[in-house]
Scaffold this motif. Structure first.
Motif, PDB file in Angstrom:
ATOM      1  N   ALA A 128      -8.121  11.174   0.562  1.00  0.00           N
ATOM      2  CA  ALA A 128      -7.882  11.004   1.996  1.00  0.00           C
ATOM      3  C   ALA A 128      -8.880  10.013   2.586  1.00  0.00           C
ATOM      4  CB  ALA A 128      -7.990  12.342   2.718  1.00  0.00           C
ATOM      5  N   GLY A 129      -8.363   9.194   3.486  1.00  0.00           N
ATOM      6  CA  GLY A 129      -9.233   8.249   4.176  1.00  0.00           C
ATOM      7  C   GLY A 129      -9.447   6.942   3.447  1.00  0.00           C
ATOM      8  N   GLY A 130      -8.826   6.760   2.276  1.00  0.00           N
ATOM      9  CA  GLY A 130      -9.002   5.535   1.516  1.00  0.00           C
ATOM     10  C   GLY A 130      -7.983   4.470   1.887  1.00  0.00           C
ATOM     11  N   LYS A 131      -7.944   3.414   1.080  1.00  0.00           N
ATOM     12  CA  LYS A 131      -7.009   2.306   1.314  1.00  0.00           C
ATOM     13  C   LYS A 131      -6.346   1.907   0.005  1.00  0.00           C
ATOM     14  CE  LYS A 131      -9.259   0.450   5.428  1.00  0.00           C
ATOM     15  NZ  LYS A 131      -9.811  -0.753   6.108  1.00  0.00           N
ATOM     16  N   LEU A 132      -5.065   1.545   0.118  1.00  0.00           N
ATOM     17  CA  LEU A 132      -4.258   1.196  -1.045  1.00  0.00           C
ATOM     18  C   LEU A 132      -3.833  -0.262  -0.947  1.00  0.00           C
ATOM     19  CD1 LEU A 132      -2.559   2.340  -3.548  1.00  0.00           C
ATOM     20  CD2 LEU A 132      -0.654   2.391  -1.903  1.00  0.00           C
ATOM     21  N   GLY A 133      -3.985  -0.996  -2.029  1.00  0.00           N
ATOM     22  CA  GLY A 133      -3.556  -2.392  -2.063  1.00  0.00           C
ATOM     23  C   GLY A 133      -2.657  -2.655  -3.249  1.00  0.00           C
ATOM     24  N   PHE A 134      -1.673  -3.522  -3.070  1.00  0.00           N
ATOM     25  CA  PHE A 134      -0.855  -3.984  -4.191  1.00  0.00           C
ATOM     26  C   PHE A 134      -0.241  -5.328  -3.833  1.00  0.00           C
ATOM     27  CE2 PHE A 134       1.922  -0.914  -1.895  1.00  0.00           C
ATOM     28  CZ  PHE A 134       2.971  -1.752  -1.519  1.00  0.00           C
ATOM     29  N   SER A 135       0.456  -5.918  -4.786  1.00  0.00           N
ATOM     30  CA  SER A 135       1.025  -7.252  -4.624  1.00  0.00           C
ATOM     31  C   SER A 135       2.501  -7.234  -4.992  1.00  0.00           C
ATOM     32  CB  SER A 135       0.275  -8.259  -5.506  1.00  0.00           C
ATOM     33  OG  SER A 135       0.913  -9.518  -5.504  1.00  0.00           O
ATOM     34  N   GLY A 136       3.264  -8.140  -4.388  1.00  0.00           N
ATOM     35  CA  GLY A 136       4.684  -8.236  -4.693  1.00  0.00           C
ATOM     36  C   GLY A 136       5.208  -9.623  -4.374  1.00  0.00           C
ATOM     37  N   ALA A 137       6.509  -9.808  -4.591  1.00  0.00           N
ATOM     38  CA  ALA A 137       7.149 -11.089  -4.338  1.00  0.00           C
ATOM     39  C   ALA A 137       7.599 -11.175  -2.892  1.00  0.00           C
ATOM     40  CB  ALA A 137       8.346 -11.277  -5.268  1.00  0.00           C
TER      41      ALA A 137
ATOM     42  N   THR B  16       1.761 -19.572  -0.382  1.00  0.00           N
ATOM     43  CA  THR B  16       2.808 -20.509  -0.779  1.00  0.00           C
ATOM     44  C   THR B  16       3.285 -20.274  -2.207  1.00  0.00           C
ATOM     45  OG1 THR B  16       1.078 -22.103  -1.392  1.00  0.00           O
ATOM     46  CG2 THR B  16       2.030 -22.299   0.808  1.00  0.00           C
ATOM     47  N   ASP B  17       2.615 -19.411  -2.960  1.00  0.00           N
ATOM     48  CA  ASP B  17       3.093 -19.096  -4.305  1.00  0.00           C
ATOM     49  C   ASP B  17       4.127 -17.971  -4.291  1.00  0.00           C
ATOM     50  OD1 ASP B  17       1.595 -16.872  -3.755  1.00  0.00           O
ATOM     51  OD2 ASP B  17       0.212 -17.074  -5.435  1.00  0.00           O
ATOM     52  N   ALA B  18       4.612 -17.635  -3.071  1.00  0.00           N
ATOM     53  CA  ALA B  18       5.647 -16.604  -2.891  1.00  0.00           C
ATOM     54  C   ALA B  18       5.195 -15.234  -3.389  1.00  0.00           C
ATOM     55  CB  ALA B  18       6.960 -17.004  -3.568  1.00  0.00           C
ATOM     56  N   ARG B  19       3.898 -14.956  -3.289  1.00  0.00           N
ATOM     57  CA  ARG B  19       3.353 -13.641  -3.595  1.00  0.00           C
ATOM     58  C   ARG B  19       2.611 -13.135  -2.363  1.00  0.00           C
ATOM     59  NH1 ARG B  19       5.523 -11.240  -7.636  1.00  0.00           N
ATOM     60  NH2 ARG B  19       3.697  -9.896  -7.768  1.00  0.00           N
ATOM     61  N   TYR B  20       2.870 -11.900  -2.008  1.00  0.00           N
ATOM     62  CA  TYR B  20       2.140 -11.314  -0.886  1.00  0.00           C
ATOM     63  C   TYR B  20       1.180 -10.251  -1.416  1.00  0.00           C
ATOM     64  CZ  TYR B  20       4.891  -6.992  -1.181  1.00  0.00           C
ATOM     65  OH  TYR B  20       5.450  -5.812  -1.606  1.00  0.00           O
ATOM     66  N   THR B  21       0.165  -9.976  -0.639  1.00  0.00           N
ATOM     67  CA  THR B  21      -0.695  -8.822  -0.892  1.00  0.00           C
ATOM     68  C   THR B  21      -0.666  -7.959   0.365  1.00  0.00           C
ATOM     69  OG1 THR B  21      -2.690  -9.941  -0.096  1.00  0.00           O
ATOM     70  CG2 THR B  21      -2.204 -10.084  -2.460  1.00  0.00           C
ATOM     71  N   VAL B  22      -0.860  -6.664   0.186  1.00  0.00           N
ATOM     72  CA  VAL B  22      -0.877  -5.756   1.323  1.00  0.00           C
ATOM     73  C   VAL B  22      -1.926  -4.687   1.099  1.00  0.00           C
ATOM     74  CG1 VAL B  22       0.939  -4.297   0.315  1.00  0.00           C
ATOM     75  CG2 VAL B  22       0.505  -4.207   2.780  1.00  0.00           C
ATOM     76  N   VAL B  23      -2.549  -4.270   2.177  1.00  0.00           N
ATOM     77  CA  VAL B  23      -3.493  -3.158   2.152  1.00  0.00           C
ATOM     78  C   VAL B  23      -3.043  -2.149   3.201  1.00  0.00           C
ATOM     79  CG1 VAL B  23      -5.850  -2.418   2.631  1.00  0.00           C
ATOM     80  CG2 VAL B  23      -5.437  -4.515   1.332  1.00  0.00           C
ATOM     81  N   TYR B  24      -2.821  -0.910   2.749  1.00  0.00           N
ATOM     82  CA  TYR B  24      -2.435   0.183   3.639  1.00  0.00           C
ATOM     83  C   TYR B  24      -3.617   1.127   3.823  1.00  0.00           C
ATOM     84  CZ  TYR B  24       2.553  -0.981   3.141  1.00  0.00           C
ATOM     85  OH  TYR B  24       3.769  -1.613   3.167  1.00  0.00           O
ATOM     86  N   SER B  25      -3.842   1.537   5.057  1.00  0.00           N
ATOM     87  CA  SER B  25      -4.808   2.601   5.328  1.00  0.00           C
ATOM     88  C   SER B  25      -4.106   3.942   5.119  1.00  0.00           C
ATOM     89  CB  SER B  25      -5.345   2.485   6.761  1.00  0.00           C
ATOM     90  OG  SER B  25      -6.094   1.304   6.920  1.00  0.00           O
ATOM     91  N   ILE B  26      -4.627   4.738   4.222  1.00  0.00           N
ATOM     92  CA  ILE B  26      -3.939   5.968   3.813  1.00  0.00           C
ATOM     93  C   ILE B  26      -4.119   7.085   4.824  1.00  0.00           C
ATOM     94  CG2 ILE B  26      -3.762   7.718   2.015  1.00  0.00           C
ATOM     95  CD1 ILE B  26      -2.671   4.866   1.380  1.00  0.00           C
ATOM     96  N   GLY B  27      -5.279   7.186   5.424  1.00  0.00           N
ATOM     97  CA  GLY B  27      -5.519   8.290   6.354  1.00  0.00           C
ATOM     98  C   GLY B  27      -5.395   9.621   5.632  1.00  0.00           C
ATOM     99  N   ASP B  28      -4.619  10.538   6.224  1.00  0.00           N
ATOM    100  CA  ASP B  28      -4.424  11.846   5.593  1.00  0.00           C
ATOM    101  C   ASP B  28      -3.047  11.966   4.940  1.00  0.00           C
ATOM    102  OD1 ASP B  28      -2.885  11.818   7.852  1.00  0.00           O
ATOM    103  OD2 ASP B  28      -3.652  13.705   8.688  1.00  0.00           O
ATOM    104  N   ARG B  29      -2.412  10.836   4.632  1.00  0.00           N
ATOM    105  CA  ARG B  29      -1.094  10.873   4.001  1.00  0.00           C
ATOM    106  C   ARG B  29      -1.190  11.419   2.586  1.00  0.00           C
ATOM    107  NH1 ARG B  29      -1.396   6.047   6.805  1.00  0.00           N
ATOM    108  NH2 ARG B  29       0.159   5.817   8.471  1.00  0.00           N
ATOM    109  N   GLU B  30      -0.184  12.169   2.201  1.00  0.00           N
ATOM    110  CA  GLU B  30      -0.133  12.706   0.851  1.00  0.00           C
ATOM    111  C   GLU B  30       0.649  11.804  -0.085  1.00  0.00           C
ATOM    112  OE1 GLU B  30       1.484  16.610   1.099  1.00  0.00           O
ATOM    113  OE2 GLU B  30      -0.259  17.465   2.144  1.00  0.00           O
ATOM    114  N   GLU B  31       1.548  10.960   0.463  1.00  0.00           N
ATOM    115  CA  GLU B  31       2.384  10.130  -0.387  1.00  0.00           C
ATOM    116  C   GLU B  31       2.976   8.976   0.414  1.00  0.00           C
ATOM    117  OE1 GLU B  31       5.240  12.949  -1.717  1.00  0.00           O
ATOM    118  OE2 GLU B  31       6.380  12.927   0.159  1.00  0.00           O
TER     119      GLU B  31
END
Length: 259
Positions: A131-140, A58-73
């Motif tokens: 490779a194989g890690g996870k990326l998280g960040f936050s946004g509006a 409800t504070d209008a902020r989201y968080t996300v976690v992406y599974s990177i797999g073998d992605r380079e970018e």
């Protein structure tokens, strides 16, 4: 006069084009470490089994976690109706290695990762050992209308704040439609087994808002009925005046017709 006007238009056009080219040439660069190292609004769910897992609040902020797999970018951008693509803004970047170690944005860069921004997009590039890690960040992002492009293919999840729902049509909407809704504690979670492109859209409402929507609908209905009755009374009064003046009145006319 015409020649001066043409020269003025040409000069303005040249300035506009020059400004655009200059903006493209000078825009972009690295996202500041202060932005990447900011504290996230809440703990990232790195244990998710989804390829992309969003949590709304409800504070209008989201968080996300992406599974990177073998992605380079990852190429992150937002589409605008008139200005084309623009770089996606976010903060509080965290990366978790497969062994569980979590690093912040500046450490991500120190270990070979890159976060760069152009006038059109934001690039996140991963080092070879990520490779194989996870990326998280936050946004509006508001839970009442949350839209996000599918930057990665795979399974998705969007967890709503407590007491929010998408069940009632019109006020609630989810796209793509081939989704399911899970209950996790006191929260609804929308899940897709496979998203291959486009965008996900979640329009939700607080359950208490339905009372407000109901009151608004009742008021609108009462106003419509009252307006119709008032119009009919005025129409009948006008007909009576025409009769008193000896003017012909076609009784077969519809209420919406001419008198």
């Amino acid at each position: 006069m015409n020649r001066r006007f043409a020269l003025a238009v040409a000069a303005i056009a040249l300035l506009a084009v020059s400004a655009g080219c200059l903006g493209y040439a000078t825009g972009g660069g690295e996202v500041a470490n202060e932005t990447l190292d900011a504290e996230p609004p809440r703990e990232y769910d790195f244990d998710t089994d989804r390829d992309a897992a969003f949590e709304l609040s409800t504070d209008a902020r989201y968080t996300v976690v992406y599974s990177i797999g073998d992605r380079e970018e990852l190429r992150l951008f937002e589409q605008t109706p008139y200005a084309g693509d623009r770089p996606m803004e976010f903060e509080a970047l965290r990366y978790r290695y497969p062994d569980g170690e979590v690093i912040n944005g500046s450490e991500f860069r120190a270990r070979g990762g890159e976060v760069e921004q152009t006038t059109d997009e934001t690039w996140i590039r991963f080092a070879d050992d990520m490779a194989g890690g996870k990326l998280g960040f936050s946004g509006a992002g508001s839970p009442r209308r949350f839209t996000m492009r599918a930057y990665v293919e795979g399974s998705y999840a969007v967890t709503l704040p407590p007491d929010f729902s998408t069940e009632v049509p019109i006020v609630g909407h989810v796209s793509p439609r081939d989704h399911e809704v899970e209950t996790v504690g006191d929260r609804d979670r929308i899940v897709w087994d496979e998203v291959t492109g486009g965008s996900i859209v979640v329009q939700s409402y607080r359950e208490g808002d339905l009372v407000v929507f109901g009151v608004i609908l009742v008021i609108a209905a009462v106003a419509a009925v009252a307006g119709t009755l008032y119009f009919r009374r005025q129409l009948e009064a006008l007909r009576e005046q025409r009769r008193d003046l000896g003017l012909s009145v076609n009784e077969d006319d519809d209420d919406d017709g001419w008198l």
